[in-house]
Design a protein around this motif. Structure first.
Motif, PDB file in Angstrom:
ATOM      1  N   CYS A 264       0.734  -1.195  -0.087  1.00  0.00           N
ATOM      2  CA  CYS A 264      -0.129  -0.050   0.027  1.00  0.00           C
ATOM      3  C   CYS A 264       0.824   1.302   0.020  1.00  0.00           C
ATOM      4  O   CYS A 264       0.458   2.185  -0.591  1.00  0.00           O
ATOM      5  CB  CYS A 264      -1.001  -0.142   1.226  1.00  0.00           C
ATOM      6  SG  CYS A 264      -2.261  -0.997   1.075  1.00  0.00           S
ATOM      7  N   ILE A 265       1.945   1.116   0.746  1.00  0.00           N
ATOM      8  CA  ILE A 265       2.785   2.429   0.871  1.00  0.00           C
ATOM      9  C   ILE A 265       3.581   2.416  -0.599  1.00  0.00           C
ATOM     10  O   ILE A 265       3.498   3.632  -1.270  1.00  0.00           O
ATOM     11  CB  ILE A 265       3.850   2.472   2.115  1.00  0.00           C
ATOM     12  CG1 ILE A 265       3.301   2.490   3.181  1.00  0.00           C
ATOM     13  CG2 ILE A 265       5.000   3.140   1.742  1.00  0.00           C
ATOM     14  CD1 ILE A 265       3.849   2.354   4.329  1.00  0.00           C
ATOM     15  N   ILE A 266       4.452   1.521  -0.967  1.00  0.00           N
ATOM     16  CA  ILE A 266       4.958   1.651  -2.369  1.00  0.00           C
ATOM     17  C   ILE A 266       4.176   1.814  -3.288  1.00  0.00           C
ATOM     18  O   ILE A 266       4.665   2.783  -4.476  1.00  0.00           O
ATOM     19  CB  ILE A 266       6.042   0.432  -2.352  1.00  0.00           C
ATOM     20  CG1 ILE A 266       7.003   0.260  -1.513  1.00  0.00           C
ATOM     21  CG2 ILE A 266       6.418   0.327  -3.909  1.00  0.00           C
ATOM     22  CD1 ILE A 266       7.857  -1.129  -1.283  1.00  0.00           C
ATOM     23  N   ASN A 267       2.957   1.416  -3.605  1.00  0.00           N
ATOM     24  CA  ASN A 267       2.145   1.606  -4.603  1.00  0.00           C
ATOM     25  C   ASN A 267       1.764   3.222  -4.944  1.00  0.00           C
ATOM     26  O   ASN A 267       1.652   3.762  -5.949  1.00  0.00           O
ATOM     27  CB  ASN A 267       0.846   0.860  -4.578  1.00  0.00           C
ATOM     28  CG  ASN A 267       0.943  -0.557  -5.310  1.00  0.00           C
ATOM     29  OD1 ASN A 267       1.838  -0.601  -6.371  1.00  0.00           O
ATOM     30  ND2 ASN A 267       0.347  -1.482  -4.738  1.00  0.00           N
ATOM     31  N   ARG A 268       2.200   3.962  -3.868  1.00  0.00           N
ATOM     32  CA  ARG A 268       1.826   5.502  -3.889  1.00  0.00           C
ATOM     33  C   ARG A 268       2.899   6.137  -4.697  1.00  0.00           C
ATOM     34  O   ARG A 268       2.774   7.556  -4.882  1.00  0.00           O
ATOM     35  CB  ARG A 268       1.242   5.912  -2.598  1.00  0.00           C
ATOM     36  CG  ARG A 268       0.251   5.431  -1.949  1.00  0.00           C
ATOM     37  CD  ARG A 268      -0.154   6.013  -0.777  1.00  0.00           C
ATOM     38  NE  ARG A 268      -1.497   5.332  -0.087  1.00  0.00           N
ATOM     39  CZ  ARG A 268      -1.999   5.831   0.850  1.00  0.00           C
ATOM     40  NH1 ARG A 268      -1.599   7.110   1.449  1.00  0.00           N
ATOM     41  NH2 ARG A 268      -3.202   5.187   1.295  1.00  0.00           N
ATOM     42  N   TYR A 269       3.943   5.505  -4.727  1.00  0.00           N
ATOM     43  CA  TYR A 269       5.284   6.225  -5.170  1.00  0.00           C
ATOM     44  C   TYR A 269       5.059   6.361  -6.622  1.00  0.00           C
ATOM     45  O   TYR A 269       4.512   5.623  -7.528  1.00  0.00           O
ATOM     46  CB  TYR A 269       6.248   5.512  -4.931  1.00  0.00           C
ATOM     47  CG  TYR A 269       6.882   5.465  -3.436  1.00  0.00           C
ATOM     48  CD1 TYR A 269       6.188   6.067  -2.578  1.00  0.00           C
ATOM     49  CD2 TYR A 269       7.772   4.341  -3.241  1.00  0.00           C
ATOM     50  CE1 TYR A 269       6.666   5.887  -1.098  1.00  0.00           C
ATOM     51  CE2 TYR A 269       7.967   3.919  -1.809  1.00  0.00           C
ATOM     52  CZ  TYR A 269       7.567   5.055  -0.913  1.00  0.00           C
ATOM     53  OH  TYR A 269       7.884   4.536   0.628  1.00  0.00           O
ATOM     54  N   GLU A 270       5.435   7.595  -7.044  1.00  0.00           N
ATOM     55  CA  GLU A 270       4.918   8.184  -8.723  1.00  0.00           C
ATOM     56  C   GLU A 270       5.806   7.424  -9.519  1.00  0.00           C
ATOM     57  O   GLU A 270       5.114   6.920 -10.664  1.00  0.00           O
ATOM     58  CB  GLU A 270       5.530   9.565  -8.869  1.00  0.00           C
ATOM     59  CG  GLU A 270       5.233  10.212  -9.928  1.00  0.00           C
ATOM     60  CD  GLU A 270       5.408  11.816 -10.084  1.00  0.00           C
ATOM     61  OE1 GLU A 270       6.408  12.305 -10.855  1.00  0.00           O
ATOM     62  OE2 GLU A 270       4.876  12.320  -9.215  1.00  0.00           O
TER      63      GLU A 270
ATOM     64  N   GLY B 208      10.429   2.266   1.216  1.00  0.00           N
ATOM     65  CA  GLY B 208       9.129   1.914   1.450  1.00  0.00           C
ATOM     66  C   GLY B 208       9.111   1.175   2.873  1.00  0.00           C
ATOM     67  O   GLY B 208       8.346   1.604   3.924  1.00  0.00           O
ATOM     68  N   LEU B 209      10.217   0.494   3.197  1.00  0.00           N
ATOM     69  CA  LEU B 209      10.191   0.189   4.730  1.00  0.00           C
ATOM     70  C   LEU B 209      10.690   1.402   5.551  1.00  0.00           C
ATOM     71  O   LEU B 209       9.960   1.063   6.882  1.00  0.00           O
ATOM     72  CB  LEU B 209      11.831  -1.040   4.673  1.00  0.00           C
ATOM     73  CG  LEU B 209      11.405  -2.320   3.958  1.00  0.00           C
ATOM     74  CD1 LEU B 209      12.679  -3.134   3.837  1.00  0.00           C
ATOM     75  CD2 LEU B 209      10.251  -3.159   4.774  1.00  0.00           C
ATOM     76  N   LYS B 210      11.291   2.212   5.244  1.00  0.00           N
ATOM     77  CA  LYS B 210      11.493   3.379   6.019  1.00  0.00           C
ATOM     78  C   LYS B 210      10.329   4.010   6.187  1.00  0.00           C
ATOM     79  O   LYS B 210       9.816   4.553   7.493  1.00  0.00           O
ATOM     80  CB  LYS B 210      12.683   4.433   5.645  1.00  0.00           C
ATOM     81  CG  LYS B 210      13.990   3.795   5.575  1.00  0.00           C
ATOM     82  CD  LYS B 210      14.858   4.648   4.916  1.00  0.00           C
ATOM     83  CE  LYS B 210      16.374   4.188   4.973  1.00  0.00           C
ATOM     84  NZ  LYS B 210      17.409   5.033   4.426  1.00  0.00           N
ATOM     85  N   ASP B 211       9.427   4.185   5.394  1.00  0.00           N
ATOM     86  CA  ASP B 211       7.922   5.045   5.150  1.00  0.00           C
ATOM     87  C   ASP B 211       7.084   4.289   6.444  1.00  0.00           C
ATOM     88  O   ASP B 211       6.430   4.578   7.005  1.00  0.00           O
ATOM     89  CB  ASP B 211       7.560   5.331   4.015  1.00  0.00           C
ATOM     90  CG  ASP B 211       8.282   6.376   3.255  1.00  0.00           C
ATOM     91  OD1 ASP B 211       9.108   7.130   3.948  1.00  0.00           O
ATOM     92  OD2 ASP B 211       8.228   6.562   2.162  1.00  0.00           O
ATOM     93  N   LEU B 212       7.112   2.873   6.203  1.00  0.00           N
ATOM     94  CA  LEU B 212       6.238   2.015   6.829  1.00  0.00           C
ATOM     95  C   LEU B 212       6.619   2.082   8.472  1.00  0.00           C
ATOM     96  O   LEU B 212       5.691   2.100   9.365  1.00  0.00           O
ATOM     97  CB  LEU B 212       6.273   0.532   6.346  1.00  0.00           C
ATOM     98  CG  LEU B 212       5.479  -0.273   7.149  1.00  0.00           C
ATOM     99  CD1 LEU B 212       4.029   0.029   7.329  1.00  0.00           C
ATOM    100  CD2 LEU B 212       5.744  -2.088   6.591  1.00  0.00           C
ATOM    101  N   GLN B 213       7.882   2.184   8.729  1.00  0.00           N
ATOM    102  CA  GLN B 213       8.361   2.055  10.038  1.00  0.00           C
ATOM    103  C   GLN B 213       7.873   3.525  10.525  1.00  0.00           C
ATOM    104  O   GLN B 213       7.379   3.766  11.776  1.00  0.00           O
ATOM    105  CB  GLN B 213       9.979   2.073   9.963  1.00  0.00           C
ATOM    106  CG  GLN B 213      10.579   2.483  11.524  1.00  0.00           C
ATOM    107  CD  GLN B 213      10.066   1.367  12.432  1.00  0.00           C
ATOM    108  OE1 GLN B 213      10.206   0.180  12.032  1.00  0.00           O
ATOM    109  NE2 GLN B 213       9.532   1.521  13.417  1.00  0.00           N
ATOM    110  N   LYS B 214       8.020   4.714   9.946  1.00  0.00           N
ATOM    111  CA  LYS B 214       7.415   6.013  10.306  1.00  0.00           C
ATOM    112  C   LYS B 214       5.935   5.970  10.790  1.00  0.00           C
ATOM    113  O   LYS B 214       5.388   6.555  11.652  1.00  0.00           O
ATOM    114  CB  LYS B 214       7.767   6.952   9.445  1.00  0.00           C
ATOM    115  CG  LYS B 214       8.995   7.378   8.983  1.00  0.00           C
ATOM    116  CD  LYS B 214       9.211   8.404   7.829  1.00  0.00           C
ATOM    117  CE  LYS B 214      10.802   8.790   7.634  1.00  0.00           C
ATOM    118  NZ  LYS B 214      11.154   9.680   6.466  1.00  0.00           N
ATOM    119  N   VAL B 215       5.232   5.096   9.666  1.00  0.00           N
ATOM    120  CA  VAL B 215       3.844   4.889  10.004  1.00  0.00           C
ATOM    121  C   VAL B 215       3.430   4.125  11.248  1.00  0.00           C
ATOM    122  O   VAL B 215       2.640   4.981  12.163  1.00  0.00           O
ATOM    123  CB  VAL B 215       3.054   4.300   8.771  1.00  0.00           C
ATOM    124  CG1 VAL B 215       1.524   3.872   9.109  1.00  0.00           C
ATOM    125  CG2 VAL B 215       2.930   5.142   7.671  1.00  0.00           C
TER     126      VAL B 215
END
Length: 95
Positions: A34-40, A75-82
């Motif tokens: 879900c996070i990575i699919n949002r990347y342009e 993606g892993l870093k952004d998921l950690q932030k969430v």
């Protein structure tokens, strides 16, 4: 968490890779997808759990130009932030 590359992607360049996550399942796969699919730059991102008896998940990333490994790390870093934000919000409440 142990991550390796699935063999066979070498001919498709660095923008198309499948990673194998050991001891992971739908919980990580769906959240990360879900996070990575949002990347342009991402053209495709998905995951499979090959068999319920196997304790692994295959995670596929295809991008236009950005190396797939770079996208995975982001993606892993952004998921950690969430996750950190969710824990902090929960701990602020009086339960």
């Amino acid at each position: 968490m142990k991550i390796s590359e699935l063999p066979g992607d070498e001919d498709s360049g660095v923008t198309c890779r499948t990673y194998v996550f050991q001891n992971e399942s739908h919980t990580l796969g769906n959240a990360l997808k879900c996070i990575i699919n949002r990347y342009e730059d991402v053209q495709f991102c998905g995951y499979t759990v090959p068999h319920p008896a196997e304790d692994k998940m295959h995670f596929r990333i295809q991008t236009q130009e950005t190396p797939a490994l770079e996208v995975l790390k982001r993606g892993l870093k952004d998921l950690q932030k969430v996750c950190d934000h969710t824990i902090q919000s929960f701990e602020k409440e009086d339960y």
